[in-house]
Design a protein around this motif. Sequence first.
Motif, PDB file in Angstrom:
ATOM      1  N   ARG A  14       0.833  -1.216   0.000  1.00 31.56           N
ATOM      2  CA  ARG A  14       0.000   0.000   0.000  1.00 31.56           C
ATOM      3  C   ARG A  14       0.864   1.261   0.000  1.00 31.56           C
ATOM      4  O   ARG A  14       0.415   2.327  -0.428  1.00 31.56           O
ATOM      5  N   GLY A  15       2.085   1.160   0.514  1.00 32.64           N
ATOM      6  CA  GLY A  15       2.899   2.348   0.759  1.00 32.64           C
ATOM      7  C   GLY A  15       3.377   3.028  -0.517  1.00 32.64           C
ATOM      8  O   GLY A  15       3.164   2.546  -1.632  1.00 32.64           O
ATOM      9  N   ALA A  34       2.901 -11.978  -7.964  1.00 36.21           N
ATOM     10  CA  ALA A  34       2.170 -13.131  -7.433  1.00 36.21           C
ATOM     11  C   ALA A  34       1.252 -12.693  -6.290  1.00 36.21           C
ATOM     12  O   ALA A  34       0.146 -13.191  -6.144  1.00 36.21           O
ATOM     13  N   PHE A  35       1.740 -11.785  -5.456  1.00 35.77           N
ATOM     14  CA  PHE A  35       0.899 -11.252  -4.376  1.00 35.77           C
ATOM     15  C   PHE A  35       1.366  -9.863  -3.974  1.00 35.77           C
ATOM     16  O   PHE A  35       2.531  -9.510  -4.172  1.00 35.77           O
ATOM     17  N   GLU A  40      -4.407  -2.875   5.392  1.00 32.27           N
ATOM     18  CA  GLU A  40      -5.491  -1.902   5.238  1.00 32.27           C
ATOM     19  C   GLU A  40      -6.306  -2.118   3.961  1.00 32.27           C
ATOM     20  O   GLU A  40      -7.517  -1.879   3.937  1.00 32.27           O
ATOM     21  N   LEU A  41      -5.668  -2.562   2.895  1.00 32.17           N
ATOM     22  CA  LEU A  41      -6.367  -2.706   1.606  1.00 32.17           C
ATOM     23  C   LEU A  41      -6.759  -4.153   1.314  1.00 32.17           C
ATOM     24  O   LEU A  41      -7.116  -4.492   0.177  1.00 32.17           O
ATOM     25  N   ASP A  42      -6.710  -4.995   2.327  1.00 25.95           N
ATOM     26  CA  ASP A  42      -7.032  -6.419   2.167  1.00 25.95           C
ATOM     27  C   ASP A  42      -8.316  -6.619   1.352  1.00 25.95           C
ATOM     28  O   ASP A  42      -9.355  -6.060   1.678  1.00 25.95           O
ATOM     29  N   ASP A  55      -4.608  -5.439 -14.303  1.00 25.18           N
ATOM     30  CA  ASP A  55      -4.838  -6.817 -13.887  1.00 25.18           C
ATOM     31  C   ASP A  55      -5.939  -6.912 -12.809  1.00 25.18           C
ATOM     32  O   ASP A  55      -6.310  -5.920 -12.207  1.00 25.18           O
ATOM     33  N   GLU A  56      -6.403  -8.135 -12.568  1.00 26.20           N
ATOM     34  CA  GLU A  56      -7.445  -8.349 -11.552  1.00 26.20           C
ATOM     35  C   GLU A  56      -6.874  -8.601 -10.150  1.00 26.20           C
ATOM     36  O   GLU A  56      -7.626  -8.890  -9.213  1.00 26.20           O
ATOM     37  N   LEU A  57      -5.561  -8.533 -10.003  1.00 29.44           N
ATOM     38  CA  LEU A  57      -4.912  -8.826  -8.714  1.00 29.44           C
ATOM     39  C   LEU A  57      -5.524  -7.997  -7.570  1.00 29.44           C
ATOM     40  O   LEU A  57      -5.843  -6.818  -7.753  1.00 29.44           O
ATOM     41  N   ARG A  58      -5.668  -8.624  -6.397  1.00 31.67           N
ATOM     42  CA  ARG A  58      -6.184  -7.930  -5.209  1.00 31.67           C
ATOM     43  C   ARG A  58      -5.139  -7.960  -4.099  1.00 31.67           C
ATOM     44  O   ARG A  58      -4.349  -8.893  -4.007  1.00 31.67           O
TER      45      ARG A  58
END
Length: 317
Positions: A14-15, A34-35, A40-42, A55-58
């Motif tokens: 997030r930083g 990969a991750f 906070e943004l989980d 991309d759809e990465l979360r």
Amino acid sequence: MHTNRKTVGIVGARGHTGMELIRLIAAHPVLQLAFVSSRELDGQRVADHVDGFADELRYASLDPAAVAAQGADVVILALPNGKAAPFVEAIDAAKPDTLILDLSADYRFDPSWYYGLPELTRGQWRGEKRISNPGCYATAMQLSIAPLRDLLAAPPVCFGVSGYSGAGTTPSDKNDPEKLRDNLMPYALTGHMHEKEASFRLGVPVEFMPHVAPHFRGLTVTTNLYLTRPLKREDVLQRFHAAYDGEKLAIVTDEAPWVSRIAHRHHAEVGGFAVSADGKRVVIVATLDNLLKGAATQAMQNINRAIGVDEYTAIPL
Ligand SMILES: NC(=O)C1=CN([C@@H]2O[C@H](COP(=O)(O)OP(=O)(O)OC[C@H]3O[C@@H](n4cnc5c(N)ncnc54)[C@H](OP(=O)(O)O)[C@@H]3O)[C@@H](O)[C@H]2O)C=CC1
Ligand SMILES: CC(=O)N[C@@H](CCC(=O)OP(=O)(O)O)C(=O)O
């Protein structure tokens, strides 16, 4: 598309620096995200926070064991100082051949970690898979002092001014735009971590006086050096050109560089080279973007070398 892709995870994504790394890695031909870990943004989509990310990465909130269990080829730690050790220990236990790059100050004094300031330490990498990324001011100080290191009559004195992104996202006076408005905020005027880092790495004492200013990104370090013998300005310039002319990310300029011109750029500039009438005092100005050459871009240089691709891969020049 490269056939031998390597997976990479970012902890502290997030930083400010994590966000820059996401952008650089998204455009990398070999690295694949990969991750990205953030408490906070989980669960949130990266694309909703990082411009241009398609991309759809979360984001996921991963503790040290969960990070290690991901089994990524490369893990980047972009955490505040003092937080890296549990992640390093978990990876050491689960998959020790993982390449770990730490952006914090936690391993900059550890001889078992490679200290990656490529323009100065490239030749010292011995295949280590533990890489400590230099501090932003410490990068500017070392690039300014190294070419004159053998001629110092006294500790170089460095006056630093950083944009407030250097202070991270945890709220403090140093990243409060209201308190910084029309202001220049001095702090840690003796004993700053980067004073110790630059002194340790150069092998000579360095004195550093940092300040934070109302702009967001980019820093200036103005360094005053006393020399043991007089030099002409062209001799000083010749030393800096000899040191950096082969470099794509350390540029020697005749005039003193301006911080307003370095924001969003990937290189450092070193210039000015004002010499006193007696030739025994030199003043040098260095600028760099603290989030790029001071952090994410330098990390990318180090990772590229360690995974065996061209050092400048995915770095816009
Ligand atoms: N900013 C700069 O100019 C530079 C920074 N650095 C170094 O890089 C590192 C990152 O800096 P920066 O990006 O500015 O920092 P930020 O404060 O912007 O971000 C820190 C990140 O770490 C996460 N985090 C904070 N505490 C913890 C914790 N206890 N456990 C797990 N995650 C945590 C935060 O996300 P969340 O809370 O969502 O988990 C966030 O993603 C620091 O060590 C800094 O010293 C180095 C050079 C320059
Ligand atoms: C303006 C500001 O606060 N800058 C930070 C330096 C940037 C940084 O993050 O350096 P480390 O990686 O060594 O922690 C500071 O002085 O602590």
